[in-house]
Design an enzyme around this catalytic site. Structure first.
Site, PDB file in Angstrom:
ATOM      1  N   ASP A 131      62.095  80.178  42.759  1.00 58.79           N
ATOM      2  CA  ASP A 131      63.838  81.289  42.371  1.00 58.79           C
ATOM      3  C   ASP A 131      64.037  82.076  42.816  1.00 58.79           C
ATOM      4  O   ASP A 131      65.006  83.255  41.943  1.00 58.79           O
ATOM      5  CB  ASP A 131      63.267  81.080  40.897  1.00 58.79           C
ATOM      6  CG  ASP A 131      64.342  79.830  39.825  1.00 58.79           C
ATOM      7  OD1 ASP A 131      64.565  78.802  40.504  1.00 58.79           O
ATOM      8  OD2 ASP A 131      64.482  79.620  38.108  1.00 58.79           O
ATOM      9  N   ASP A 193      51.523  79.927  36.886  1.00 56.49           N
ATOM     10  CA  ASP A 193      51.946  81.077  38.163  1.00 56.49           C
ATOM     11  C   ASP A 193      51.665  81.215  39.684  1.00 56.49           C
ATOM     12  O   ASP A 193      50.180  81.467  39.587  1.00 56.49           O
ATOM     13  CB  ASP A 193      51.380  82.019  36.722  1.00 56.49           C
ATOM     14  CG  ASP A 193      52.681  82.200  35.024  1.00 56.49           C
ATOM     15  OD1 ASP A 193      52.777  81.108  34.926  1.00 56.49           O
ATOM     16  OD2 ASP A 193      52.264  82.476  34.703  1.00 56.49           O
ATOM     17  N   ASP A 195      50.558  84.738  40.534  1.00 55.08           N
ATOM     18  CA  ASP A 195      49.132  84.715  40.796  1.00 55.08           C
ATOM     19  C   ASP A 195      47.817  83.769  40.309  1.00 55.08           C
ATOM     20  O   ASP A 195      46.773  84.687  40.907  1.00 55.08           O
ATOM     21  CB  ASP A 195      48.997  86.378  40.141  1.00 55.08           C
ATOM     22  CG  ASP A 195      49.467  86.076  38.681  1.00 55.08           C
ATOM     23  OD1 ASP A 195      50.071  85.520  38.100  1.00 55.08           O
ATOM     24  OD2 ASP A 195      48.669  87.086  38.127  1.00 55.08           O
ATOM     25  N   ASP A 287      55.906  78.418  26.824  1.00 54.24           N
ATOM     26  CA  ASP A 287      55.370  77.650  26.319  1.00 54.24           C
ATOM     27  C   ASP A 287      54.597  77.761  25.289  1.00 54.24           C
ATOM     28  O   ASP A 287      53.852  76.983  24.156  1.00 54.24           O
ATOM     29  CB  ASP A 287      54.072  78.794  27.268  1.00 54.24           C
ATOM     30  CG  ASP A 287      54.328  80.307  26.586  1.00 54.24           C
ATOM     31  OD1 ASP A 287      54.855  80.732  26.092  1.00 54.24           O
ATOM     32  OD2 ASP A 287      53.512  80.701  27.826  1.00 54.24           O
TER      33      ASP A 287
END
Length: 535
Positions: A131, A193, A195, A287
């Site tokens: 995005d 995610d 990282d 989540d």
């Protein structure tokens, strides 16, 4: 009853009258109110202690009995230890989603780690949900995807064209709607995610729980941190997060098969995810929202503490503060929206409803933040000015000391930082309290989403960002922390001069902590305009 006309104040100065009024206000209003607040805080302190002790006892029993997930649940590795020799038909189809938003420093790390997972190439699809609005980030993602595609990896780069509706939840939902997800008959979906860097055997160690236990909907792995030793603030974060996983997640998994999904490093059964109505963007904790809804439909979760995924802790205070706002505001807002759904649900027992509402949400997501700041940084300091009010030692010393030790045990190497942890957590409690109230009241920042700034593994980048020329002293000032620090210092000085206790020692130390944060000398000073999108 004497009145002014009776001459009571005839010989008094104006200051004397004011002093008399203040003294009466003190005894009639302030002292009784403060006493009631102290009594209330004592009750809350006991409730938090009981909850912490309960979780610690559960974890201790599980450890003593050796009740690991592999022993309690059915777990069998796939037939061949050599992934190249194992028939791919033995392995279920897995979709791996990596949501990215302007994270050029780390996106290549997560994509590369996902592509190196030990799994038959024809049994996994990697889906990069980009995005990003920054051209450099978009270019890096495209190049990384092409690189791995040329090596035979099935990898898809999905771009929503700058239209970031629903933030992360929207990206994950859009990813699931692509036709190839159904065409390939994907059974499980993994979220990392940008990282997060999983070890090659991540799928081999987590997916079997889902394959052999149909009641399990989610397998959550633990976290480990590549930059935990970067500064004192990252060490303190490591202590808090280690406790969260080792105690909160593990106890919930062991007793009720429920805990809050951490949003990453987890594997979902797609069928269970869809039955729970998928991702929703009604809050900024999509989540946790999904986890609660899936649990209310009878699903169970398992936390696997011996599988850990490397990631990066926010190293600047600004990034950490924005992250903590999301982690405190979101759950409070979700509680407000989902409480009635929990109460009316017919699929779970009364005990599980009580646990969700009281333990999981009310105590751990709302009360603990507000209580920590209000009691230790507002009410307790105020008691030094009112000697009529006595706060028992078990409230100020024994209970908080026990809870603190329970937290610190999860990270033995950092035990010597326990004092810093206490002081810093009290400072952060102010920000978490504000976030909690924003979530409950649904004010303007309730849907604020700021991507946590990460620096990746580039030493050059870190060196360039440590002391930028434009980062002047006024830019570092945080007036809320400074004002609270002044209040604590004044109370500490009053207790030092007039008091009969040694509370001033704590008050001076805590005031210093607020001042240090207030002038910007905590964490790595990495100023930048944060990437922010809010509704």
């Amino acid at each position: 009853m004497a009145t002014l006309s009776d001459g009571l104040f005839d010989d008094m100065s104006v200051l004397g009258v004011i002093g008399y009024v203040l003294e009466q206000t003190r005894f009639i209003f302030l002292v009784p109110i403060l006493k009631r607040l102290v009594n209330l805080c004592q009750v809350v302190s006991v409730l938090l202690f009981v909850d912490a002790a309960y979780m610690a006892i559960v974890v201790a029993i599980v450890k003593l009995l050796g009740r690991t997930p592999q022993k309690v649940l059915k777990w069998e590795s796939f037939k061949s230890d050599d992934i190249e020799l194992a028939p791919s038909s033995n392995h279920p189809m897995v979709l791996i989603q990596i949501p990215i938003f302007n994270e050029k420093e780390v996106c290549q790390l997560s994509i590369g780690a996902a592509c190196k997972l030990s799994w038959p190439l024809d049994r996994m699809i990697i889906q990069v949900l980009d995005d990003s609005t920054e051209e450099e980030s978009q270019k890096l993602v495209r190049l990384e995807c092409k690189k791995w595609e040329s090596e035979g990896i099935t990898i898809k780069s999905e771009v929503r064209g700058g239209f970031r509706e629903g933030f992360k939840a929207g990206a994950l939902t859009a990813g699931m709607k692509h036709s190839y997800v159904d065409e390939y008959k994907c059974e499980f979906v993994v979220i990392f995610d940008a990282d997060f860097q999983p070890e090659p055997d991540f799928l081999e160690r987590t997916v079997p729980f889902l394959v052999h236990n149909p009641e399990i909907a989610l397998v959550q792995a633990g976290w480990k941190y590549g930059n935990a030793d970067e500064c004192c603030m990252t060490r303190i974060q490591e202590m808090s997060l280690n406790y969260h996983f080792a105690v909160e997640q593990k106890s919930g998994s062991s007793i009720l098969g429920f805990f809050g999904f951490n949003g990453t490093a987890g594997v979902w059964r797609i069928k269970a995810l869809n039955e729970a109505e998928g991702w929703k963007d009604r809050t900024i904790v999509e989540d946790m929202d999904l986890a609660v809804r899936a649990y209310l439909r009878g699903s169970k979760f398992v936390y696997v503490d011996d599988v850990k995924v490397k990631n990066e802790l926010p190293s600047s205070f600004q990034a950490y503060r924005f992250q903590q706002h999301r982690w405190s505001c979101g759950p409070a807002n979700l509680f407000k929206k989902i409480a009635m759904e929990i109460i009316k649900n017919q699929n779970v027992s009364l005990w599980k409803k009580v646990y969700l509402i009281y333990n999981f949400f009310f105590l751990r997501k709302i009360v603990v933040h507000i209580f920590t700041f209000v009691f230790y940084c507002v009410i307790l300091p105020a008691t030094v000015i009112f000697p009529e009010i006595e706060v028992p030692k078990w409230t100020t010393i024994y209970i908080p000391a026990t809870i603190t030790i329970l937290n610190a045990i999860a990270t033995p190497k950092s035990f010597y930082l326990i004092l810093y942890w206490i002081l810093f957590e009290n400072v952060m409690a102010m920000h978490r309290s504000i976030g909690t109230l924003i979530g409950l009241l649904e004010t303007s920042r309730v849907k604020e989403w700021i991507v946590t700034q990460k620096l990746g593994e580039s030493n050059n980048l870190r060196e360039n960002l440590i002391f930028p020329d434009h980062y002047s002293f006024p830019e570092r000032l945080r007036w809320r922390e400074i004002m609270v620090g002044m209040y604590l210092f004044i109370c500490g000085y009053y207790d030092f001069v007039f008091g009969r206790t040694y509370l001033y020692v704590y008050l001076f130390l805590q005031s210093i902590a607020f001042f240090v944060v207030g002038v910007g000398y905590v964490g790595m000073p990495v100023p930048s305009t944060p990437v922010q999108t809010s509704e």
